[in-house]
Design an enzyme around this catalytic site. Structure first.
Site, PDB file in Angstrom:
ATOM      1  N   GLU A  87      27.731 -17.100  83.242  1.00  0.00           N
ATOM      2  CA  GLU A  87      27.864 -17.186  81.856  1.00  0.00           C
ATOM      3  C   GLU A  87      29.163 -16.967  81.238  1.00  0.00           C
ATOM      4  O   GLU A  87      29.460 -15.815  80.351  1.00  0.00           O
ATOM      5  CB  GLU A  87      26.715 -15.985  81.166  1.00  0.00           C
ATOM      6  CG  GLU A  87      25.206 -16.204  81.835  1.00  0.00           C
ATOM      7  CD  GLU A  87      24.103 -15.289  81.154  1.00  0.00           C
ATOM      8  OE1 GLU A  87      24.638 -14.396  80.385  1.00  0.00           O
ATOM      9  OE2 GLU A  87      23.045 -15.857  81.276  1.00  0.00           O
ATOM     10  N   GLU A 118      18.103 -18.241  86.046  1.00  0.00           N
ATOM     11  CA  GLU A 118      17.665 -17.039  85.385  1.00  0.00           C
ATOM     12  C   GLU A 118      16.642 -17.655  84.522  1.00  0.00           C
ATOM     13  O   GLU A 118      16.771 -18.353  83.443  1.00  0.00           O
ATOM     14  CB  GLU A 118      18.627 -16.392  84.930  1.00  0.00           C
ATOM     15  CG  GLU A 118      19.478 -15.389  85.575  1.00  0.00           C
ATOM     16  CD  GLU A 118      20.668 -14.692  84.954  1.00  0.00           C
ATOM     17  OE1 GLU A 118      20.101 -14.051  83.963  1.00  0.00           O
ATOM     18  OE2 GLU A 118      21.559 -14.357  85.736  1.00  0.00           O
TER      19      GLU A 118
HETATM   20  O1  LIG Z   1      19.140  -9.890  79.672  1.00  0.00           O
HETATM   21  C1  LIG Z   1      18.709 -10.501  80.768  1.00  0.00           C
HETATM   22  C2  LIG Z   1      19.631 -11.128  81.715  1.00  0.00           C
HETATM   23  C3  LIG Z   1      20.672 -10.163  82.226  1.00  0.00           C
HETATM   24  O2  LIG Z   1      20.212  -8.963  82.879  1.00  0.00           O
HETATM   25  C4  LIG Z   1      21.722 -10.821  83.318  1.00  0.00           C
HETATM   26  O3  LIG Z   1      22.744 -10.307  83.798  1.00  0.00           O
HETATM   27  C5  LIG Z   1      22.427 -12.192  82.574  1.00  0.00           C
HETATM   28  O4  LIG Z   1      22.740 -13.043  83.463  1.00  0.00           O
HETATM   29  C6  LIG Z   1      21.560 -12.520  81.428  1.00  0.00           C
HETATM   30  N1  LIG Z   1      21.868 -13.739  80.643  1.00  0.00           N
HETATM   31  C7  LIG Z   1      21.106 -13.772  79.831  1.00  0.00           C
HETATM   32  C8  LIG Z   1      21.138 -14.778  78.662  1.00  0.00           C
HETATM   33  N2  LIG Z   1      21.167 -14.149  77.411  1.00  0.00           N
HETATM   34  C9  LIG Z   1      21.998 -12.982  76.601  1.00  0.00           C
HETATM   35  C10 LIG Z   1      21.879 -12.945  75.493  1.00  0.00           C
HETATM   36  C11 LIG Z   1      22.449 -11.589  74.959  1.00  0.00           C
HETATM   37  C12 LIG Z   1      23.013 -10.975  75.856  1.00  0.00           C
HETATM   38  C13 LIG Z   1      23.289 -11.241  77.104  1.00  0.00           C
HETATM   39  C14 LIG Z   1      22.732 -12.210  77.717  1.00  0.00           C
HETATM   40  C15 LIG Z   1      20.264 -12.700  79.821  1.00  0.00           C
HETATM   41  N3  LIG Z   1      20.490 -12.169  81.057  1.00  0.00           N
END
Ligand SMILES: OC[C@@H]1[C@@H](O)[C@H](O)[C@@H](O)c2nc(CNc3ccccc3)cn21
Length: 446
Positions: free
Chosen positions: A166, A353
């Site tokens: 990401e 994911e």
């Molecule tokens: O939030 C759940 C997971 C997170 O635990 C993972 O480490 C990460 O790879 C992850 N990416 C997202 C996608 N979107 C997102 C939106 C707002 C803040 C952070 C991620 C969700 N998640």
């Protein structure tokens, strides 16, 4: 639902990340990460939580792998903590840190579980942040040194490599909004960080190719599908801009060799002049074997007179939401897969994911009947299967997450696991969603 069967070689996995589950934050020579620093800074993390212990996976990994085997997980996506390998970020590597990942990887292989290694899932060595972090172009070369060591030590046995998790979240939540480590709030820095992370990815892919290793390598962007809030021209244009800011901002440099002009103008108009050496774009566009996509939700977008666009999900009461406040919109996954199949030249895709946080309840017998998470998983797999039937080369699905863990700025308050972790004693309990996933894997479908 009539029997939905996935392709016979479809990969069923689960995903985690080092800082979120390992703990042992200062054990066996590990260096400080920017998330150690951020979570130790008062006021940054809900309830003052941190990853010092997390799920203690560093010591309990054999138990956790036994649980993966009980569920029947075929591939496990985990990340390696850079400062466990290079405590200073570069130079002399830490044998004990490498040894942990060797033990973890070989224990997976012994249990018939395919390792999928993420090289960077946000825990940058603090010593590198001290020299500018990802905004410092030199860090892209230190990343290649780090990746190269792991390719050398584990490249023969790890079939799947993901360079970066990401880039957009790292750049914009960590360097523009300041709500993730290192807590910077500067648009120009965020744009430099995004570019350098993509550059580090392209350089690492080049290094991987030089070694003629048997595995496959890709990258894991976060995408969400954008929909106009109305059919008004201004909302459709706003939606196009929102899609550009998040989705095209990744797809264009990696697959088309350039950044999207409309978004470059959007940033220039906001004072962030943006251009990078053309030779970078060739490196960034290195051929990859698969695209790993993190999908959780979609957004509805309308025009905003100052910002150009605004996302209005919190005004939409017609959609069920998760504990993160994200709307549950499974069709957004279908639409995303079809779009990527078209925009990314039918590249192999894995869902690296997908999952949801809900307020799980433990019943008097200690069972967790997390029906909302079970429905979320089923509904998204139905959409994924529809995409496969439309010809999308979707090769696997990694559920986020194996176990309840440290959810960044939300600490341990948001639970995504199909395995419950008791925060008092770290006892693991498979939730009903874990048993559902076991049956899905056994049946290769729903
Ligand atoms: O939030 C759940 C997971 C997170 O635990 C993972 O480490 C990460 O790879 C992850 N990416 C997202 C996608 N979107 C997102 C939106 C707002 C803040 C952070 C991620 C969700 N998640």
């Amino acid at each position: 639902m009539p029997g939905i069967v996935f392709p016979k070689d479809f990969i069923w996995g689960c995903a985690t990340a080092s800082y979120q589950i390992e703990g042992a934050f200062d054990e066996d020579g590990k260096g400080e990460s920017i998330w150690d620093r951020f979570s130790h800074t008062p006021g940054k993390i809900l309830n003052g939580d941190n990853g010092d212990v997390a799920c203690d996976h560093y010591h309990r990994y054999k138990e956790d792998i036994a649980l993966m085997k009980e569920i029947g997980i075929q591939s496990y996506r985990y990340s390696i903590s850079w400062p466990r390998i290079f405590p200073e970020g570069k130079g002399q590597y830490n044998e004990k840190g490498l040894d942990f990942y060797k033990r973890l990887t070989y224990e997976l292989l012994k249990n018939g579980i395919k390792p999928s290694v993420t090289l960077y899932h946000w825990d940058l060595p603090q010593k590198l942040q001290d020299i500018g972090g990802w905004a410092n172009r030199d860090v892209t070369d230190y990343f290649v040194e780090y990746a190269g060591l792991l390719f050398e030590k584990l490249g023969d046995v790890v079939p799947y490599w993901i360079t970066q998790n990401e880039p957009w979240i790292v750049a914009f939540l960590g360097h523009m909004m300041g709500v993730h480590a290192p807590g910077i709030k500067d648009l120009k820095t965020a744009l430099e960080v995004f570019h350098n992370i993509l550059l580090s990815h392209g350089k690492a892919v080049g290094a991987y190719r030089q070694l003629n290793l048997p595995g496959k390598i890709g990258i894991a962007p976060n995408f969400s599908t954008k929909y106009p809030a109305s059919d008004k021209k201004e909302d459709i244009e706003a939606c196009e801009l929102a899609d550009g800011v998040l989705n095209k901002w990744f797809i264009y440099p990696v697959f088309k060799g350039t950044y999207p002009e409309d978004v470059v103008k959007f940033y220039r108009d906001r004072g962030a002049h943006f251009d990078f050496p053309p030779e970078d774009m060739k490196i960034i566009g290195a051929d990859i074997d698969f695209l790993a996509i993190n999908y959780y939700t979609s957004e509805f977008v309308k025009h905003h007179p100052v910002n150009g666009f605004v996302e209005i999900n919190n005004e939409l009461s017609q959609f069920e939401k998760t504990e993160m406040g994200w709307i549950i919109y499974p069709k957004g996954l279908y639409d995303l897969l079809l779009r990527l199949d078209n925009d990314c030249n039918k590249i192999d895709i894995i869902i690296s994911e997908n999952g949801a946080a809900f307020d799980d309840k433990i019943d008097e017998n200690g069972n967790i009947n997390d029906v909302k998470r079970m429905n979320y998983i089923k509904e998204h797999l139905i959409q994924a299967h529809k995409a496969i039937e439309e010809g999308v080369n979707l090769k696997g699905y990694y559920l986020w997450s194996l176990m309840d863990n440290f959810e960044w700025s939300f600490g341990y308050s948001k639970k995504f696991g199909i395995i419950h972790v008791n925060r008092e004693n770290l006892k693991r309990t498979i939730k009903n969603s874990g048993y559902l996933y076991r049956d899905i894997i056994k049946n290769n479908g729903l």
